[in-house]
Design an enzyme around this catalytic site. Structure first.
Site, short mmCIF file in Angstrom:
data_model
loop_
_atom_site.label_atom_id
_atom_site.label_comp_id
_atom_site.label_asym_id
_atom_site.label_seq_id
_atom_site.Cartn_x
_atom_site.Cartn_y
_atom_site.Cartn_z
N GLU A 188 -7.04 -0.35 1.37
CA GLU A 188 -7.39 -1.06 2.76
C GLU A 188 -6.43 -2.10 2.91
O GLU A 188 -5.94 -3.11 2.22
CB GLU A 188 -8.74 -2.03 2.28
CG GLU A 188 -9.87 -0.99 1.73
CD GLU A 188 -10.57 -0.62 3.03
OE1 GLU A 188 -10.25 -0.98 4.33
OE2 GLU A 188 -11.21 0.52 2.85
N CYS A 198 -7.93 -9.61 7.51
CA CYS A 198 -7.33 -8.15 8.21
C CYS A 198 -8.09 -7.85 9.48
O CYS A 198 -7.29 -7.12 10.00
CB CYS A 198 -7.66 -7.23 6.74
SG CYS A 198 -9.39 -7.23 6.50
N GLY A 246 0.64 -1.25 -0.07
CA GLY A 246 0.19 -0.05 0.00
C GLY A 246 0.88 1.18 -0.27
O GLY A 246 0.52 2.39 -0.70
P1 NAD Z 1 -0.19 -8.07 -0.92
O1 NAD Z 1 0.17 -6.77 -0.64
O2 NAD Z 1 0.92 -8.91 -0.99
O3 NAD Z 1 -0.87 -8.37 -2.30
C1 NAD Z 1 -2.15 -7.69 -2.47
C2 NAD Z 1 -2.60 -7.50 -4.07
O4 NAD Z 1 -1.66 -6.42 -4.46
C3 NAD Z 1 -2.10 -8.95 -4.83
O5 NAD Z 1 -3.14 -8.96 -6.01
C4 NAD Z 1 -0.75 -8.68 -5.40
O6 NAD Z 1 -0.37 -9.25 -6.48
C5 NAD Z 1 -0.56 -6.97 -5.48
N1 NAD Z 1 0.51 -6.17 -5.17
C6 NAD Z 1 1.42 -6.48 -4.41
N2 NAD Z 1 2.25 -5.74 -4.37
C7 NAD Z 1 2.06 -4.74 -5.38
C8 NAD Z 1 2.56 -3.44 -5.89
N3 NAD Z 1 3.60 -2.96 -5.54
N4 NAD Z 1 1.47 -2.89 -6.85
C9 NAD Z 1 0.57 -3.20 -7.15
N5 NAD Z 1 -0.01 -4.62 -6.91
C10 NAD Z 1 0.64 -5.17 -6.24
O7 NAD Z 1 -0.96 -8.71 0.15
P2 NAD Z 1 -1.89 -10.21 0.32
O8 NAD Z 1 -0.60 -11.04 1.01
O9 NAD Z 1 -2.38 -10.73 -1.05
O10 NAD Z 1 -2.98 -9.98 1.33
C11 NAD Z 1 -2.79 -10.14 2.71
C12 NAD Z 1 -2.80 -8.44 3.16
O11 NAD Z 1 -4.05 -7.88 2.81
C13 NAD Z 1 -2.76 -8.53 4.64
O12 NAD Z 1 -1.91 -7.46 5.22
C14 NAD Z 1 -4.23 -8.09 5.04
O13 NAD Z 1 -4.32 -7.61 6.20
C15 NAD Z 1 -4.38 -7.33 3.94
N6 NAD Z 1 -6.11 -7.08 3.70
C16 NAD Z 1 -6.76 -6.08 4.20
C17 NAD Z 1 -8.14 -6.01 4.08
C18 NAD Z 1 -8.65 -4.71 4.32
O14 NAD Z 1 -9.73 -4.49 3.92
N7 NAD Z 1 -8.33 -3.61 4.95
C19 NAD Z 1 -8.81 -7.15 3.48
C20 NAD Z 1 -8.27 -8.21 3.30
C21 NAD Z 1 -6.73 -8.08 3.32
#
Ligand code: NAD
Length: 480
Positions: free
Chosen positions: A252, A286, A235
């Site tokens: 999020e 999350c 993020g």
């Molecule tokens: P992640 O950040 O590794 O990946 C999430 C998505 O983003 C994937 O589709 C990934 O391919 C993509 N991605 C990763 N780095 C990117 C970048 N630099 N630019 C563009 N896209 C990119 O997360 P994850 O392991 O897939 O998910 C788990 C995380 O998500 C946990 O931290 C969890 O808390 C969070 N989450 C938050 C919510 C919320 O509503 N706040 C809901 C569900 C999950």
């Protein structure tokens, strides 16, 4: 029925991928390949953005009345309602969510979101007339923000796609969805329903792939807004790119939420609640409330009750309807959780239930043993960092002020609960904890109300009219 696919959904059609790269979707339970699908490349993302751009700049969708768009999204909703069972099974198969959770949340909650957004869109002030300070009329319009890049994580894939896709569609935006590589299957079922519902060509485009294609999509000049759910680390990177390009962005992100158990709480009911709020989706949530806060005088009771509750939970095959905790999504996630369990022991916390090693009766699959740590200090890394697995830390507090202080002593601010026999006292605590959502003796997301994070848990809100507003640009038209 095979789950294999060989095309992407781009411009309303099934389009051959630009490269021969594939994603093998592996069952976290059997460790066997369950499907092979194309892996998106930057060229596929370019094609998807070009289609979305054309559909936005020249197509009918942004020019339809809100009522016309509502009609088509309602058809999508009706079709989706008929596929909940299939959707739940696909998600459990690809990422290992217990079917009990998929049937409760992974499939029905996205559908409930669609219905909630439809109700919000019907009452939304798309265009309102105001009398200006000079006594003349000003027309205030809420216009679509443009081409939206929707990037969901794997843990609740349809849930996090729908919270972006549906408000974007209702506002008149066009969308490129980039599903996570762990969960590329559920979006195919969704695409078929969008096609059947009559969503025009190019309005929704879907290309699954990893981080590199995600980065390419985020920085693509054809994208006007990025809607992201995922880790706080990703993020931050996405926000930096969007800041540089002045793109709209909503985030999020992660959480490390606390459940405060006050001394007057009904302990049995609290334990029933914590089974869900702390361990839903095998702890890969999350909003999971993985820090359990108990007063010093009640500490031993809470630890004992939690130990009894967690050790009685059924761990195993996600497709067994009785399973309460399934495997981790991937081997690297299993290893990550195991590292945190080892770290907790090094930090001096006491394992009450669980610990490293496979759960009883299981010899394969990416399982971890549901683990409860006692004697946890809130400054320990297991209490500060998001583990994303079934690992709970019980932390002692002196009094209610101290409980609130500990709950707030976190870089995150996503969710939390308080368990008490006195609802007013619970509401008082709820007002003092700095998180975007909070529950008193429950934690149920309500799609009529905004959802999102304080602090490092995110920027912006999903759901409710606030979640729709992120997909609009305000325009004021002055008249004589
Ligand atoms: P992640 O950040 O590794 O990946 C999430 C998505 O983003 C994937 O589709 C990934 O391919 C993509 N991605 C990763 N780095 C990117 C970048 N630099 N630019 C563009 N896209 C990119 O997360 P994850 O392991 O897939 O998910 C788990 C995380 O998500 C946990 O931290 C969890 O808390 C969070 N989450 C938050 C919510 C919320 O509503 N706040 C809901 C569900 C999950």
């Amino acid at each position: 029925m095979t789950l294999d696919r060989d095309a992407f959904f781009i411009d309303g059609d099934w389009v051959a991928p630009a490269s021969g790269d594939t994603i093998q979707v592996v069952s976290p339970h059997t460790e066997q390949v369950v499907a092979t699908v194309p892996e998106g490349s930057t060229a596929d993302i370019d094609a998807a953005v070009a289609a979305a751009r054309r559909a936005f700049d020249e197509g009918p969708w942004p020019r339809m009345s809100p009522e016309e768009r509502i009609g088509i999204v309602q058809s999508f909703s009706n079709l989706y309602a008929g596929k909940l069972g299939e959707m739940a099974e696909v998600i459990s198969t690809e990422m290992g969510s217990p079917l009990s959770f998929s049937n409760l949340a992974q499939a029905p909650a996205p559908w409930m979101q669609i219905e909630a957004f439809l109700g919000i869109a019907r009452a939304y002030p798309w265009e309102e007339s105001r009398t200006g300070v000079l006594g003349t009329e000003v027309l205030v319009r809420r216009e679509p923000v443009g081409v939206v890049a929707a990037i969901p994580p794997w843990n609740v894939p349809q849930f996090t796609i729908m919270s972006k896709l549906v408000p974007a569609l209702l506002a008149g935006c066009t969308v490129v969805v980039k599903p996570a590589p762990e969960t590329p299957l559920d979006p195919y079922l969704m695409a078929e329903l969008l096609q059947e519902a009559g969503v025009p060509h190019g309005v929704v485009n879907i290309v699954a792939g990893g981080r590199e294609v995600g980065e390419h999509l985020v920085s693509h000049p054809g994208v006007d807004k990025v809607a992201f759910t995922g880790s706080t680390a990703a993020g931050r990177k996405i926000a930096a790119v969007c800041g540089q390009q002045l793109k709209r962005v909503s985030l999020e992100l992660g959480g490390k939420s606390a459940a405060i158990v006050l001394d007057d709480a009904d302990l049995a009911a609290t334990m029933e609640g914590l089974k869900f709020t702390a361990l839903m989706n095998s702890g890969q949530a999350c909003v999971a409330q993985t820090r359990i806060l108990a007063s010093r005088s009640n500490y031993a009771n809470v630890v004992d009750a939690l130990a009894e509750t967690v050790s009685a939970m059924q761990v195993g095959d996600p497709l067994d309807p009785a399973t309460e905790i399934g495997p981790m999504v991937a081997q690297r996630q299993q290893e990550r959780v195991e590292k945190y369990i080892a770290l907790g022991q090094e930090e001096g916390a006491r394992v009450v239930v669980g610990g490293n090693g496979m759960p009883d009766g299981l010899s394969s699959g990416w399982y971890v043993r549901p683990t409860v740590f006692a004697d946890v200090d809130n400054r320990m890394r297991i209490a500060q960092e998001e583990i994303f697995g079934p690992v709970l830390s019980v932390i002692a507090f002196d009094d209610v002020d101290d409980a609130v202080r500990i709950a707030n002593d976190s870089e995150y601010g996503l969710a939390g609960t308080v368990w008490t026999g006195d609802v007013d006292a619970g509401l008082d605590v709820a007002r003092r904890v700095r998180t975007g959502t909070y529950g008193v003796n429950t934690y149920t997301m309500d799609f009529a109300a905004p959802f999102g994070g304080f602090k490092s848990s995110g920027v912006g809100r999903e759901f409710g009219p606030e979640g729709l507003a992120h997909y609009t640009e305000l325009k004021s038209i002055y008249q004589p």
